[in-house]
Scaffold this motif. Sequence first.
Motif, short mmCIF file in Angstrom:
data_model
loop_
_atom_site.label_atom_id
_atom_site.label_comp_id
_atom_site.label_asym_id
_atom_site.label_seq_id
_atom_site.Cartn_x
_atom_site.Cartn_y
_atom_site.Cartn_z
N GLY A 167 47.76 -16.18 35.90
CA GLY A 167 47.26 -17.53 36.13
C GLY A 167 48.26 -18.60 35.74
N PHE A 168 48.60 -19.46 36.70
CA PHE A 168 49.56 -20.53 36.46
C PHE A 168 49.10 -21.45 35.32
CE2 PHE A 168 51.53 -24.67 37.58
CZ PHE A 168 52.86 -24.28 37.58
N GLU A 169 47.78 -21.56 35.15
CA GLU A 169 47.23 -22.42 34.11
C GLU A 169 47.52 -21.87 32.71
OE1 GLU A 169 45.70 -21.44 36.83
OE2 GLU A 169 45.60 -23.36 37.88
N LYS A 170 47.98 -20.60 32.62
CA LYS A 170 48.25 -19.98 31.31
C LYS A 170 49.65 -20.31 30.78
CE LYS A 170 44.47 -17.34 30.97
NZ LYS A 170 44.57 -15.91 31.25
N MET A 171 50.45 -21.07 31.51
CA MET A 171 51.84 -21.29 31.11
C MET A 171 51.99 -21.82 29.68
SD MET A 171 54.02 -20.21 33.35
CE MET A 171 55.51 -21.02 32.80
N PRO A 172 51.32 -22.90 29.28
CA PRO A 172 51.50 -23.39 27.91
C PRO A 172 51.10 -22.35 26.85
CG PRO A 172 50.49 -25.08 29.25
CD PRO A 172 50.46 -23.81 30.06
N LYS A 173 49.97 -21.68 27.07
CA LYS A 173 49.51 -20.69 26.10
C LYS A 173 50.50 -19.54 25.98
CE LYS A 173 45.59 -17.67 25.02
NZ LYS A 173 44.24 -17.20 25.47
N ALA A 174 51.04 -19.10 27.12
CA ALA A 174 52.02 -18.01 27.09
C ALA A 174 53.30 -18.46 26.40
CB ALA A 174 52.32 -17.55 28.52
N PHE A 175 53.71 -19.71 26.65
CA PHE A 175 54.91 -20.24 26.02
C PHE A 175 54.76 -20.29 24.50
CE2 PHE A 175 57.01 -24.11 24.36
CZ PHE A 175 58.32 -23.70 24.50
N LEU A 176 53.62 -20.74 24.02
CA LEU A 176 53.40 -20.83 22.58
C LEU A 176 53.35 -19.45 21.95
CD1 LEU A 176 50.72 -23.70 22.52
CD2 LEU A 176 53.18 -23.86 22.07
N THR A 177 52.82 -18.48 22.68
CA THR A 177 52.82 -17.09 22.20
C THR A 177 54.25 -16.59 22.04
OG1 THR A 177 50.70 -16.63 23.25
CG2 THR A 177 52.08 -14.74 22.71
N ALA A 178 55.10 -16.88 23.04
CA ALA A 178 56.50 -16.46 22.97
C ALA A 178 57.22 -17.16 21.83
CB ALA A 178 57.19 -16.76 24.29
N LEU A 179 56.95 -18.43 21.64
CA LEU A 179 57.63 -19.22 20.61
C LEU A 179 57.32 -18.69 19.21
CD1 LEU A 179 59.48 -21.69 20.42
CD2 LEU A 179 57.44 -23.10 20.17
N LYS A 180 56.12 -18.16 19.04
CA LYS A 180 55.72 -17.64 17.73
C LYS A 180 56.12 -16.18 17.55
CE LYS A 180 51.86 -20.87 17.32
NZ LYS A 180 50.40 -21.06 17.33
N GLY A 181 56.72 -15.58 18.59
CA GLY A 181 57.21 -14.21 18.47
C GLY A 181 56.11 -13.19 18.25
N LYS A 182 54.96 -13.41 18.87
CA LYS A 182 53.81 -12.53 18.63
C LYS A 182 53.82 -11.27 19.47
CE LYS A 182 50.49 -15.98 17.00
NZ LYS A 182 49.13 -16.57 17.20
N VAL A 183 54.63 -11.24 20.53
CA VAL A 183 54.57 -10.14 21.48
C VAL A 183 55.94 -9.48 21.63
CG1 VAL A 183 54.11 -9.52 23.89
CG2 VAL A 183 52.69 -11.23 22.77
N ALA A 184 55.95 -8.15 21.70
CA ALA A 184 57.21 -7.43 21.93
C ALA A 184 57.59 -7.49 23.40
CB ALA A 184 57.06 -5.97 21.48
N GLY A 185 58.88 -7.42 23.68
CA GLY A 185 59.34 -7.40 25.05
C GLY A 185 59.34 -8.79 25.67
N LYS A 186 59.17 -8.83 26.97
CA LYS A 186 59.27 -10.08 27.75
C LYS A 186 57.88 -10.56 28.16
CE LYS A 186 61.10 -13.34 30.26
NZ LYS A 186 61.68 -14.52 29.61
N ILE A 187 57.61 -11.85 27.94
CA ILE A 187 56.34 -12.44 28.37
C ILE A 187 56.53 -13.06 29.75
CG2 ILE A 187 54.56 -14.14 27.87
CD1 ILE A 187 55.10 -13.80 24.97
N ILE A 188 55.66 -12.69 30.67
CA ILE A 188 55.71 -13.15 32.07
C ILE A 188 54.35 -13.72 32.44
CG2 ILE A 188 55.98 -12.42 34.48
CD1 ILE A 188 58.57 -12.08 33.09
N VAL A 189 54.34 -14.79 33.21
CA VAL A 189 53.10 -15.29 33.78
C VAL A 189 53.10 -14.99 35.27
CG1 VAL A 189 51.75 -17.35 34.35
CG2 VAL A 189 52.73 -17.11 32.07
N LYS A 190 52.07 -14.30 35.73
CA LYS A 190 51.90 -13.97 37.15
C LYS A 190 50.99 -15.02 37.76
CE LYS A 190 50.48 -10.25 40.26
NZ LYS A 190 49.94 -8.87 40.35
N VAL A 191 51.49 -15.66 38.82
CA VAL A 191 50.72 -16.75 39.45
C VAL A 191 49.55 -16.18 40.25
CG1 VAL A 191 50.85 -18.69 41.05
CG2 VAL A 191 52.76 -18.18 39.53
#
Length: 331
Positions: free
Chosen positions: A307-331
Amino acid sequence: MMKAKTWVIAKLFDGEPTESNFRLIEEEVPSPKQGEFVCEALYLSVSPYESSSDKAPLGSALMGHQVSRVTDTKNSEYPVGTLIQCYSGWRSRSLINPKENPEALKLLKVPNLAGKEPSLALGVMGIPGVTAYRGLLEVCEPKAGDTVLVSGAAGAVGSVVGQIAKIKGCKVIGFGGSKEKCDWLKSLGFDHVFNYKEVNLDDALTSAAPNGVDCFFDSVGGEVSCRVLQHMNDLGRVCVSGAMSSYNYGDKQPLMPSPFHACLYKRLKIQGFSVSSCDARFEESRTQIFKWMNEDKVKYKEEVQEGFEKMPKAFLTALKGKVAGKIIVKV
């Protein structure tokens, strides 16, 4: 005119951003003129280094890489259906003229991935993978038997660094920030893995690298990195590819121990390193990475949020280093 959704900066970052820093707007995308094409985003990258958007003007689009599909074209080199990787930002649809500022666009066609998802062009087959490959081999210059330390080891870059170091016959030590990340790194073949939040770093490194560290691939910075330098061998090599520990501080950077004593007396080589998809060696690098993937020597992990609407939430997750590997948003 076609419509596109775009995430823009609603409020300038002041330290750690929140979802209130972002606003979703609708923009018009003109029909392509000669030499231009329109593409629709399929996958978007969210990376901590994109927090440099705190330097961008209010109301400007958030920037980042995406994999998109050409949907309308007046450019014979990019027919409808072509998959591309470009630096179009957090946009659902973009008008592109390949001849206008190609360095800024960082435009590439997505290679044949033999049935694998094209999102890999944003991770292990993209900027993160090539940064790992070239940063380790060109800056750190590892030799068989060397001890290689990787900070941020569970990230999209660090996890590939460690695997390439193993391919080259090195002993590899990784720092992660959770048990889950550390368990994954062990499954990738790292020789020693530590949760830097739970151990005394000096004790951990003395135990894992009693003869010192030859190569240090750093994407974190801060106090952890300063401590590691004390364990480097003479003529050690350090590749700096990021500074995760300082992205949220803004102008309020904490005081750190000086690294210069260790740099001087150990005669360390310390080099900052980043790559662009416009680089002449980009294709060569990801061809080798893909070969290792097919040989099961390099593995990867993607966290895909839909979901494109998830971009900010996904970005903040990446910034906090909560997830291993690469975070991707699928439109």
